[in-house]
Design a protein around this motif. Structure first.
Motif, PDB file in Angstrom:
ATOM      1  N   ARG A   1       6.631  -1.054   6.668  1.00 26.44           N
ATOM      2  CA  ARG A   1       5.691  -0.158   5.993  1.00 26.44           C
ATOM      3  C   ARG A   1       6.418   1.041   5.383  1.00 26.44           C
ATOM      4  NH1 ARG A   1       0.769  -0.432  10.427  1.00 26.44           N
ATOM      5  NH2 ARG A   1      -0.144  -2.393   9.653  1.00 26.44           N
ATOM      6  N   LYS A   2       7.434   1.524   6.081  1.00 23.84           N
ATOM      7  CA  LYS A   2       8.238   2.626   5.526  1.00 23.84           C
ATOM      8  C   LYS A   2       8.964   2.169   4.269  1.00 23.84           C
ATOM      9  CE  LYS A   2       9.096   5.205   9.808  1.00 23.84           C
ATOM     10  NZ  LYS A   2      10.134   5.621  10.787  1.00 23.84           N
ATOM     11  N   TYR A   3       9.423   0.918   4.282  1.00 25.02           N
ATOM     12  CA  TYR A   3      10.130   0.368   3.121  1.00 25.02           C
ATOM     13  C   TYR A   3       9.198   0.297   1.909  1.00 25.02           C
ATOM     14  CZ  TYR A   3      12.703  -3.031   0.267  1.00 25.02           C
ATOM     15  OH  TYR A   3      13.357  -3.665  -0.758  1.00 25.02           O
ATOM     16  N   LYS A   4       7.946  -0.048   2.134  1.00 21.54           N
ATOM     17  CA  LYS A   4       6.986  -0.188   1.043  1.00 21.54           C
ATOM     18  C   LYS A   4       6.364   1.141   0.623  1.00 21.54           C
ATOM     19  CE  LYS A   4       3.953  -3.444   1.297  1.00 21.54           C
ATOM     20  NZ  LYS A   4       2.876  -4.296   1.839  1.00 21.54           N
ATOM     21  N   ALA A   5       6.428   2.141   1.499  1.00 24.00           N
ATOM     22  CA  ALA A   5       5.749   3.421   1.246  1.00 24.00           C
ATOM     23  C   ALA A   5       6.193   4.042  -0.072  1.00 24.00           C
ATOM     24  CB  ALA A   5       6.018   4.396   2.393  1.00 24.00           C
ATOM     25  N   GLY A   6       5.219   4.521  -0.826  1.00 27.53           N
ATOM     26  CA  GLY A   6       5.508   5.213  -2.069  1.00 27.53           C
ATOM     27  C   GLY A   6       5.685   4.322  -3.270  1.00 27.53           C
ATOM     28  N   THR A   7       5.587   2.995  -3.087  1.00 28.98           N
ATOM     29  CA  THR A   7       5.868   2.084  -4.198  1.00 28.98           C
ATOM     30  C   THR A   7       4.626   1.474  -4.826  1.00 28.98           C
ATOM     31  OG1 THR A   7       6.128   0.207  -2.678  1.00 28.98           O
ATOM     32  CG2 THR A   7       8.105   1.483  -3.209  1.00 28.98           C
ATOM     33  N   ASP A   8       3.456   1.680  -4.255  1.00 26.85           N
ATOM     34  CA  ASP A   8       2.268   1.081  -4.862  1.00 26.85           C
ATOM     35  C   ASP A   8       1.649   2.049  -5.880  1.00 26.85           C
ATOM     36  OD1 ASP A   8       0.634   2.941  -3.546  1.00 26.85           O
ATOM     37  OD2 ASP A   8       0.206   1.596  -1.887  1.00 26.85           O
ATOM     38  N   PRO A   9       0.727   1.569  -6.725  1.00 19.63           N
ATOM     39  CA  PRO A   9       0.154   2.412  -7.789  1.00 19.63           C
ATOM     40  C   PRO A   9      -0.500   3.689  -7.279  1.00 19.63           C
ATOM     41  CG  PRO A   9      -0.369   0.110  -8.167  1.00 19.63           C
ATOM     42  CD  PRO A   9       0.252   0.179  -6.812  1.00 19.63           C
ATOM     43  N   SER A  10      -1.195   3.596  -6.137  1.00 17.48           N
ATOM     44  CA  SER A  10      -1.870   4.770  -5.589  1.00 17.48           C
ATOM     45  C   SER A  10      -0.872   5.852  -5.208  1.00 17.48           C
ATOM     46  CB  SER A  10      -2.694   4.366  -4.356  1.00 17.48           C
ATOM     47  OG  SER A  10      -3.258   5.501  -3.739  1.00 17.48           O
ATOM     48  N   ASP A  11       0.203   5.460  -4.505  1.00 16.22           N
ATOM     49  CA  ASP A  11       1.245   6.415  -4.110  1.00 16.22           C
ATOM     50  C   ASP A  11       1.907   7.033  -5.343  1.00 16.22           C
ATOM     51  OD1 ASP A  11       0.819   5.888  -1.424  1.00 16.22           O
ATOM     52  OD2 ASP A  11       2.330   4.317  -1.336  1.00 16.22           O
TER      53      ASP A  11
ATOM     54  N   THR B   1       6.654 -11.553   6.505  1.00 15.63           N
ATOM     55  CA  THR B   1       5.648 -10.716   5.847  1.00 15.63           C
ATOM     56  C   THR B   1       5.762  -9.307   6.379  1.00 15.63           C
ATOM     57  OG1 THR B   1       3.292 -10.364   5.471  1.00 15.63           O
ATOM     58  CG2 THR B   1       3.888 -11.307   7.571  1.00 15.63           C
ATOM     59  N   PHE B   2       5.202  -8.349   5.633  1.00 13.62           N
ATOM     60  CA  PHE B   2       5.172  -6.968   6.098  1.00 13.62           C
ATOM     61  C   PHE B   2       3.809  -6.628   6.684  1.00 13.62           C
ATOM     62  CE2 PHE B   2       9.210  -6.637   4.884  1.00 13.62           C
ATOM     63  CZ  PHE B   2       9.561  -6.072   3.672  1.00 13.62           C
ATOM     64  N   SER B   3       2.960  -7.634   6.842  1.00 12.88           N
ATOM     65  CA  SER B   3       1.615  -7.404   7.359  1.00 12.88           C
ATOM     66  C   SER B   3       1.549  -7.720   8.843  1.00 12.88           C
ATOM     67  CB  SER B   3       0.603  -8.274   6.605  1.00 12.88           C
ATOM     68  OG  SER B   3      -0.632  -8.263   7.248  1.00 12.88           O
ATOM     69  N   SER B   4       1.049  -6.756   9.628  1.00  9.61           N
ATOM     70  CA  SER B   4       0.987  -6.969  11.081  1.00  9.61           C
ATOM     71  C   SER B   4       0.044  -8.096  11.447  1.00  9.61           C
ATOM     72  CB  SER B   4       0.526  -5.676  11.768  1.00  9.61           C
ATOM     73  OG  SER B   4      -0.742  -5.271  11.296  1.00  9.61           O
ATOM     74  N   GLU B   5      -0.943  -8.379  10.552  1.00  9.17           N
ATOM     75  CA  GLU B   5      -1.902  -9.431  10.854  1.00  9.17           C
ATOM     76  C   GLU B   5      -1.255 -10.815  10.771  1.00  9.17           C
ATOM     77  OE1 GLU B   5      -3.871  -5.825   9.760  1.00  9.17           O
ATOM     78  OE2 GLU B   5      -2.447  -7.034   8.621  1.00  9.17           O
ATOM     79  N   ASN B   6      -0.176 -10.949   9.978  1.00 11.29           N
ATOM     80  CA  ASN B   6       0.416 -12.262   9.764  1.00 11.29           C
ATOM     81  C   ASN B   6       1.784 -12.448  10.404  1.00 11.29           C
ATOM     82  OD1 ASN B   6      -1.761 -13.076   8.139  1.00 11.29           O
ATOM     83  ND2 ASN B   6      -0.905 -11.976   6.390  1.00 11.29           N
ATOM     84  N   LEU B   7       2.293 -11.409  11.042  1.00 12.84           N
ATOM     85  CA  LEU B   7       3.599 -11.569  11.679  1.00 12.84           C
ATOM     86  C   LEU B   7       3.531 -12.618  12.780  1.00 12.84           C
ATOM     87  CD1 LEU B   7       4.880  -7.919  11.917  1.00 12.84           C
ATOM     88  CD2 LEU B   7       6.039  -9.815  10.809  1.00 12.84           C
ATOM     89  N   PRO B   8       4.560 -13.432  12.899  1.00  7.46           N
ATOM     90  CA  PRO B   8       4.531 -14.517  13.894  1.00  7.46           C
ATOM     91  C   PRO B   8       4.531 -13.983  15.325  1.00  7.46           C
ATOM     92  CG  PRO B   8       6.730 -14.264  12.987  1.00  7.46           C
ATOM     93  CD  PRO B   8       5.838 -13.376  12.180  1.00  7.46           C
ATOM     94  N   GLY B   9       3.872 -14.700  16.177  1.00  9.87           N
ATOM     95  CA  GLY B   9       3.863 -14.355  17.595  1.00  9.87           C
ATOM     96  C   GLY B   9       3.868 -15.623  18.405  1.00  9.87           C
TER      97      GLY B   9
ATOM     98  N   ALA C   1      15.367   7.943  -6.842  1.00 13.13           N
ATOM     99  CA  ALA C   1      16.535   8.302  -6.030  1.00 13.13           C
ATOM    100  C   ALA C   1      16.158   8.437  -4.558  1.00 13.13           C
ATOM    101  CB  ALA C   1      17.139   9.600  -6.543  1.00 13.13           C
ATOM    102  N   ALA C   2      15.030   9.103  -4.303  1.00 15.66           N
ATOM    103  CA  ALA C   2      14.592   9.308  -2.916  1.00 15.66           C
ATOM    104  C   ALA C   2      14.153   7.998  -2.268  1.00 15.66           C
ATOM    105  CB  ALA C   2      13.447  10.325  -2.891  1.00 15.66           C
ATOM    106  N   LEU C   3      13.354   7.206  -3.002  1.00 16.95           N
ATOM    107  CA  LEU C   3      12.854   5.948  -2.448  1.00 16.95           C
ATOM    108  C   LEU C   3      13.980   4.944  -2.215  1.00 16.95           C
ATOM    109  CD1 LEU C   3       9.542   5.325  -4.439  1.00 16.95           C
ATOM    110  CD2 LEU C   3       9.775   5.979  -2.054  1.00 16.95           C
ATOM    111  N   ASN C   4      14.887   4.831  -3.164  1.00 14.88           N
ATOM    112  CA  ASN C   4      15.971   3.853  -3.038  1.00 14.88           C
ATOM    113  C   ASN C   4      16.881   4.169  -1.864  1.00 14.88           C
ATOM    114  OD1 ASN C   4      15.115   2.323  -5.217  1.00 14.88           O
ATOM    115  ND2 ASN C   4      16.364   3.441  -6.690  1.00 14.88           N
ATOM    116  N   GLN C   5      17.127   5.440  -1.616  1.00 12.05           N
ATOM    117  CA  GLN C   5      17.958   5.826  -0.481  1.00 12.05           C
ATOM    118  C   GLN C   5      17.293   5.406   0.828  1.00 12.05           C
ATOM    119  OE1 GLN C   5      20.997   7.050  -0.317  1.00 12.05           O
ATOM    120  NE2 GLN C   5      20.955   7.175   1.926  1.00 12.05           N
ATOM    121  N   THR C   6      15.995   5.684   0.955  1.00  9.21           N
ATOM    122  CA  THR C   6      15.246   5.307   2.169  1.00  9.21           C
ATOM    123  C   THR C   6      15.214   3.798   2.338  1.00  9.21           C
ATOM    124  OG1 THR C   6      13.866   7.281   2.005  1.00  9.21           O
ATOM    125  CG2 THR C   6      13.015   5.459   3.327  1.00  9.21           C
TER     126      THR C   6
END
Length: 305
Positions: A183-193, A295-303, A82-87
């Motif tokens: 990163r906020k969108y992905k936060a809390g969704t991986d196995p470690s979190d 992508t959500f990775s800063s290393e691969n974002l287009p510039g 509920a908390a993650l989906n709202q965010t």
């Protein structure tokens, strides 16, 4: 005629028999309850190990093992989702907006820059790439950078670079905003979190046991519903620490000896999302509209610059 004394004796005998029957019934009831209670108590035996790439089985000792009831698991999964989906819902339009803004900055301005440079010149792909690189170097070395271009184009390239400088800065800001939102969108969704959340929520319950030198553990638990085991271990591999996490449902049936046996190993690590794992993705909404985000990775974002 029966005397009063005999009547009293007879009544006492009846009372004695009644009490005996009552006590016997009570004892039988207690025994039945005890047997029923014993039937709900299960012996759980397990072992924790990791198989290395070299096929060596490494037993993990002193690993804390906890147990969670299905009711606890479902309550925590619902609360977390509920908390993650709202965010995540709130972040979707922000991410799409920033991606669109970044696309406009990186796509349109780069194209304009190339068209301006090639107005009077026909450039090869290598020369186009060289021209784009020149937009990043200090003016003091521009002549060397643009040595493959016609001399009259050097000044024009310098002017363009000066015009594009504010856009470069703006691109960096938008890129940073996109990375932060993603990163906020992905936060809390991986196995470690997920493990950290579950472990923290159940901290008051405490652990039941620890694995021994052979990675084995054993305990009894009153089984009233479906149960899951939680365990977390780590070990050094060279100079790197590897962490292993498990939240696994116990088998529903008992073995022939009346015990439940379980192994915690590579094939049921939390990140495998195995059939017996408590899923760290449970009830988490996905948003297909974000598939357009590079992508959500800063290393691969287009510039562009």
């Amino acid at each position: 005629m029966i005397s009063g004394k005999r009547i009293r004796t007879f009544i006492q005998l009846l009372l004695s028999l009644s009490i005996s029957v009552s006590l016997g019934t009570e004892a039988a009831t207690k025994k039945e309850k005890k047997l029923a209670s014993d039937s709900q108590t299960v012996q759980i035996n397990g072992q924790i190990f990791i198989v290395t790439k070299g096929q060596e089985a490494v037993k993990l000792a002193l690993v804390p093992v906890s147990i969670i009831t299905e009711k606890e698991v479902q309550a925590l999964l619902s609360s977390r989702a509920a908390a993650l989906n709202q965010t995540r819902r709130e972040l979707v339009p922000i991410i799409l907006s920033k991606q669109q803004e970044l696309d406009q900055l990186t796509g349109g301005n780069t194209k304009s820059f190339i068209q301006d440079l090639t107005e009077f010149d026909t450039l090869s792909n290598e020369q186009v790439n060289q021209a784009l690189k020149c937009g990043k170097v200090p003016p003091s070395i521009w002549r060397d950078c643009l040595r493959e271009l016609r001399p009259e184009r050097i000044e024009r390239a310098r002017v363009l670079s000066a015009q594009l400088e504010p856009m470069r800065k703006n691109t960096g800001l938008v890129r940073a905003e996109l990375v932060t939102a993603s990163r906020k969108y992905k936060a809390g969704t991986d196995p470690s979190d997920f493990y950290t959340y579950m472990d923290g929520a159940l901290a008051s319950g405490g652990q039941l046991t620890k694995s021994d030198a052979d990675g084995k553990f054993s305990f009894k638990f009153k089984k009233s519903s479906r149960l899951a085991l939680m365990a977390k271990a780590s070990r050094l591999v060279g100079d790197k620490e590897e962490t292993y996490r498990w939240i696994v449902w116990l088998p529903s049936g008992k073995a022939d000896d009346g015990k439940i046996n379980i192994t915690l190993a590579n094939d049921n690590l939390l990140e495998t999302n195995c059939a017996d794992c408590v899923s760290y993705r449970s009830n988490i909404e996905e948003h297909k509209e974000l598939s357009s985000v590079v992508t959500f990775s800063s290393e691969n974002l287009p510039g562009a610059f």
